[in-house]
Design a protein around this motif. Structure first.
Motif, PDB file in Angstrom:
ATOM      1  N   GLY A  67      -3.220 -11.111   4.848  1.00 48.45           N
ATOM      2  CA  GLY A  67      -2.924 -11.254   3.424  1.00 48.45           C
ATOM      3  C   GLY A  67      -1.451 -11.337   3.050  1.00 48.45           C
ATOM      4  O   GLY A  67      -1.124 -11.478   1.875  1.00 48.45           O
ATOM      5  N   TYR A  68      -0.572 -11.247   4.054  1.00 51.40           N
ATOM      6  CA  TYR A  68       0.859 -11.222   3.723  1.00 51.40           C
ATOM      7  C   TYR A  68       1.665 -12.300   4.445  1.00 51.40           C
ATOM      8  O   TYR A  68       2.881 -12.175   4.615  1.00 51.40           O
ATOM      9  CB  TYR A  68       1.440  -9.828   4.005  1.00 51.40           C
ATOM     10  CG  TYR A  68       0.889  -8.790   3.043  1.00 51.40           C
ATOM     11  CD1 TYR A  68       1.519  -8.555   1.821  1.00 51.40           C
ATOM     12  CD2 TYR A  68      -0.278  -8.083   3.330  1.00 51.40           C
ATOM     13  CE1 TYR A  68       1.010  -7.626   0.917  1.00 51.40           C
ATOM     14  CE2 TYR A  68      -0.802  -7.155   2.439  1.00 51.40           C
ATOM     15  CZ  TYR A  68      -0.154  -6.938   1.229  1.00 51.40           C
ATOM     16  OH  TYR A  68      -0.666  -6.029   0.341  1.00 51.40           O
ATOM     17  N   GLY A  69       0.969 -13.388   4.857  1.00 47.49           N
ATOM     18  CA  GLY A  69       1.644 -14.466   5.575  1.00 47.49           C
ATOM     19  C   GLY A  69       2.805 -15.075   4.804  1.00 47.49           C
ATOM     20  O   GLY A  69       3.821 -15.451   5.391  1.00 47.49           O
ATOM     21  N   ASP A  70       2.679 -15.104   3.473  1.00 48.40           N
ATOM     22  CA  ASP A  70       3.712 -15.759   2.650  1.00 48.40           C
ATOM     23  C   ASP A  70       5.039 -15.008   2.656  1.00 48.40           C
ATOM     24  O   ASP A  70       6.091 -15.621   2.546  1.00 48.40           O
ATOM     25  CB  ASP A  70       3.204 -15.940   1.211  1.00 48.40           C
ATOM     26  CG  ASP A  70       2.669 -14.639   0.599  1.00 48.40           C
ATOM     27  OD1 ASP A  70       2.366 -13.688   1.367  1.00 48.40           O
ATOM     28  OD2 ASP A  70       2.563 -14.574  -0.641  1.00 48.40           O
ATOM     29  N   VAL A  71       5.005 -13.681   2.772  1.00 46.04           N
ATOM     30  CA  VAL A  71       6.252 -12.902   2.732  1.00 46.04           C
ATOM     31  C   VAL A  71       6.619 -12.304   4.088  1.00 46.04           C
ATOM     32  O   VAL A  71       7.684 -11.697   4.239  1.00 46.04           O
ATOM     33  CB  VAL A  71       6.172 -11.744   1.700  1.00 46.04           C
ATOM     34  CG1 VAL A  71       6.097 -12.302   0.281  1.00 46.04           C
ATOM     35  CG2 VAL A  71       4.999 -10.817   2.004  1.00 46.04           C
TER      36      VAL A  71
ATOM     37  N   TYR B 201       4.199  -1.341   3.760  1.00 47.05           N
ATOM     38  CA  TYR B 201       4.419  -0.501   2.573  1.00 47.05           C
ATOM     39  C   TYR B 201       4.422  -1.313   1.270  1.00 47.05           C
ATOM     40  O   TYR B 201       4.234  -0.749   0.200  1.00 47.05           O
ATOM     41  CB  TYR B 201       5.689   0.339   2.728  1.00 47.05           C
ATOM     42  CG  TYR B 201       5.490   1.397   3.791  1.00 47.05           C
ATOM     43  CD1 TYR B 201       4.563   2.410   3.617  1.00 47.05           C
ATOM     44  CD2 TYR B 201       6.196   1.345   4.993  1.00 47.05           C
ATOM     45  CE1 TYR B 201       4.337   3.360   4.602  1.00 47.05           C
ATOM     46  CE2 TYR B 201       5.979   2.287   5.981  1.00 47.05           C
ATOM     47  CZ  TYR B 201       5.051   3.298   5.777  1.00 47.05           C
ATOM     48  OH  TYR B 201       4.827   4.226   6.751  1.00 47.05           O
ATOM     49  N   ARG B 202       4.599  -2.608   1.374  1.00 53.90           N
ATOM     50  CA  ARG B 202       4.336  -3.455   0.209  1.00 53.90           C
ATOM     51  C   ARG B 202       2.868  -3.261  -0.194  1.00 53.90           C
ATOM     52  O   ARG B 202       2.534  -3.187  -1.374  1.00 53.90           O
ATOM     53  CB  ARG B 202       4.608  -4.923   0.580  1.00 53.90           C
ATOM     54  CG  ARG B 202       4.528  -5.894  -0.583  1.00 53.90           C
ATOM     55  CD  ARG B 202       4.677  -7.321  -0.063  1.00 53.90           C
ATOM     56  NE  ARG B 202       4.711  -8.292  -1.125  1.00 53.90           N
ATOM     57  CZ  ARG B 202       5.815  -8.762  -1.681  1.00 53.90           C
ATOM     58  NH1 ARG B 202       6.998  -8.356  -1.257  1.00 53.90           N
ATOM     59  NH2 ARG B 202       5.751  -9.643  -2.655  1.00 53.90           N
ATOM     60  N   HIS B 203       2.035  -3.135   0.829  1.00 51.82           N
ATOM     61  CA  HIS B 203       0.606  -2.916   0.626  1.00 51.82           C
ATOM     62  C   HIS B 203       0.330  -1.507   0.085  1.00 51.82           C
ATOM     63  O   HIS B 203      -0.355  -1.326  -0.920  1.00 51.82           O
ATOM     64  CB  HIS B 203      -0.124  -3.144   1.955  1.00 51.82           C
ATOM     65  CG  HIS B 203      -1.606  -3.047   1.858  1.00 51.82           C
ATOM     66  ND1 HIS B 203      -2.373  -4.068   1.354  1.00 51.82           N
ATOM     67  CD2 HIS B 203      -2.459  -2.045   2.178  1.00 51.82           C
ATOM     68  CE1 HIS B 203      -3.640  -3.701   1.370  1.00 51.82           C
ATOM     69  NE2 HIS B 203      -3.727  -2.491   1.869  1.00 51.82           N
ATOM     70  N   THR B 204       0.891  -0.507   0.750  1.00 54.58           N
ATOM     71  CA  THR B 204       0.631   0.888   0.367  1.00 54.58           C
ATOM     72  C   THR B 204       1.070   1.179  -1.075  1.00 54.58           C
ATOM     73  O   THR B 204       0.400   1.921  -1.795  1.00 54.58           O
ATOM     74  CB  THR B 204       1.384   1.840   1.318  1.00 54.58           C
ATOM     75  OG1 THR B 204       1.087   1.474   2.663  1.00 54.58           O
ATOM     76  CG2 THR B 204       0.989   3.283   1.081  1.00 54.58           C
ATOM     77  N   PHE B 205       2.208   0.613  -1.465  1.00 54.37           N
ATOM     78  CA  PHE B 205       2.752   0.867  -2.808  1.00 54.37           C
ATOM     79  C   PHE B 205       2.233  -0.136  -3.838  1.00 54.37           C
ATOM     80  O   PHE B 205       2.852  -0.317  -4.882  1.00 54.37           O
ATOM     81  CB  PHE B 205       4.291   0.821  -2.776  1.00 54.37           C
ATOM     82  CG  PHE B 205       4.941   2.016  -2.128  1.00 54.37           C
ATOM     83  CD1 PHE B 205       5.000   3.250  -2.781  1.00 54.37           C
ATOM     84  CD2 PHE B 205       5.517   1.915  -0.869  1.00 54.37           C
ATOM     85  CE1 PHE B 205       5.608   4.344  -2.199  1.00 54.37           C
ATOM     86  CE2 PHE B 205       6.134   3.012  -0.263  1.00 54.37           C
ATOM     87  CZ  PHE B 205       6.177   4.228  -0.927  1.00 54.37           C
TER      88      PHE B 205
END
Ligand code: UDP
Ligand code: MN
Length: 305
Positions: free
Chosen positions: A276-280, A173-177
């Protein structure tokens, strides 16, 4: 005993979507793990009955009726099994959820067959009035605790809460929003726990049907205009059905939800780590505390223990 009110039987209702299971060996294996682990850890009193509701097509029902006795043979508790026809439920659901399907379904149209992915959203209008609570569970779960303890969570709902649900454990949802977050740089929407709002995961859901029926707010949010308004406000476009709806309304009205501890739905999928979200990723994925239920989502194998 005619007068024995305090000794009346008590039913604990659980519901699983159980379709196309006859066509998939993988689903059958997941189901066996879910059932055997649940049975192994479940403890109920003499006057308590665990009621299994399966939403199925004909082929899955026939398979279920064949394999369930073996999975349930060591049950130390009373149980009942009911199969519900997915087509009949879809017929009732479609008019209620048709409008929200446009925002939270894959593809562009409101397909009749997708309505069932929103069953939890309108469950309070579908099941008999005398049913007060139901727990909806995925098939890809493994229990390590007594499922009755999950029902005890209904007693922890604050006033106004209608659904108990755990947080989503990936940055989906970091992605969706993404667009909303860009326009609102200080928002907690889509941020990781403990301070952020990562959204919800629908693998384990406690539906307080009585509270859902009574909540003016919740029922207003089911109206097409309200769904459209929020979807527009948050620039929300998803494809995960009920989980998207609950996530979106939860951003605006968090008090409708009792957030379960992560251990009640310990999701294992790591898809977003490599996309794309490995860092978080770890901020979302970590879960401190006892694990009561593993959720092998996105076909992730569940540890043996
Ligand atoms: N399901 C089903 N038949 C299918 C696919 C899914 O009955 O062909 C049900 C099943 O209860 C499953 C749930 O839908 O647990 C959600 O799907 P899944 O668990 O595979 O999604 P994930 O948790 O991986 O997002
Ligand atoms: Mn699942």
């Amino acid at each position: 005993r005619a007068e024995g009110g305090s000794e009346a039987v008590q039913h604990y209702h659980i519901l699983m979507m159980f379709t196309k299971v006859d066509k998939s060996k993988a689903l059958q294996e997941k189901f066996e793990i879910a059932m055997r682990s649940m049975v192994k850890h479940a403890r109920f009193l003499d006057k308590e009955i665990l009621v299994f509701h399966f939403v199925s097509d004909e082929g899955s029902r026939e398979l279920g009726q064949k394999i369930l006795p073996e999975f349930l043979q060591d049950a130390s508790f009373q149980y009942e099994v009911e199969f519900h026809d997915v087509t009949e439920l879809t017929e009732k659901l479609f008019p209620i959820v048709k409008a929200m399907q446009l925002h939270f379904s894959a593809g562009s149209g409101a397909y009749y067959s997708d309505a069932i992915f929103f069953l939890s959203v309108a469950m309070h209008r579908i099941v008999p009035e005398d049913m007060k609570h139901i727990v909806q569970l995925d098939l890809d779960l493994k229990f390590r605790s007594n499922i009755k303890d999950l029902f005890e969570e209904f007693g922890q709902f604050p006033p106004g809460a209608v659904i108990g649900i755990a947080q989503e454990m990936q940055p989906v949802y970091r992605h969706t929003f993404w667009q909303y977050r860009r326009e609102n740089p200080k928002t907690k929407v889509g941020d990781p726990p403990p301070d952020g709002k990562p959204g919800f995961n629908s693998g384990v859901m406690l539906l307080d049907l009585e509270a859902m029926r009574q909540s003016t707010l919740y029922n207003r949010l089911l109206e097409p205009e309200q769904v459209a308004k929020l979807a527009d406000q948050y620039h929300f476009r998803g494809h995960l059905g009920d989980q998207d709806f609950f996530t979106m309304i939860g951003m605006e009205y968090p008090d409708l939800f009792h957030v379960l501890a992560c251990g009640w739905n310990r999701q294992l999928c790591t898809w977003w780590m490599d996309h794309g979200y490995g860092d978080v990723f770890e901020l979302y994925y970590q879960c401190v505390g006892p694990i009561h239920v593993y959720h092998g989502n996105c076909n992730t194998p569940i540890p043996d223990d």
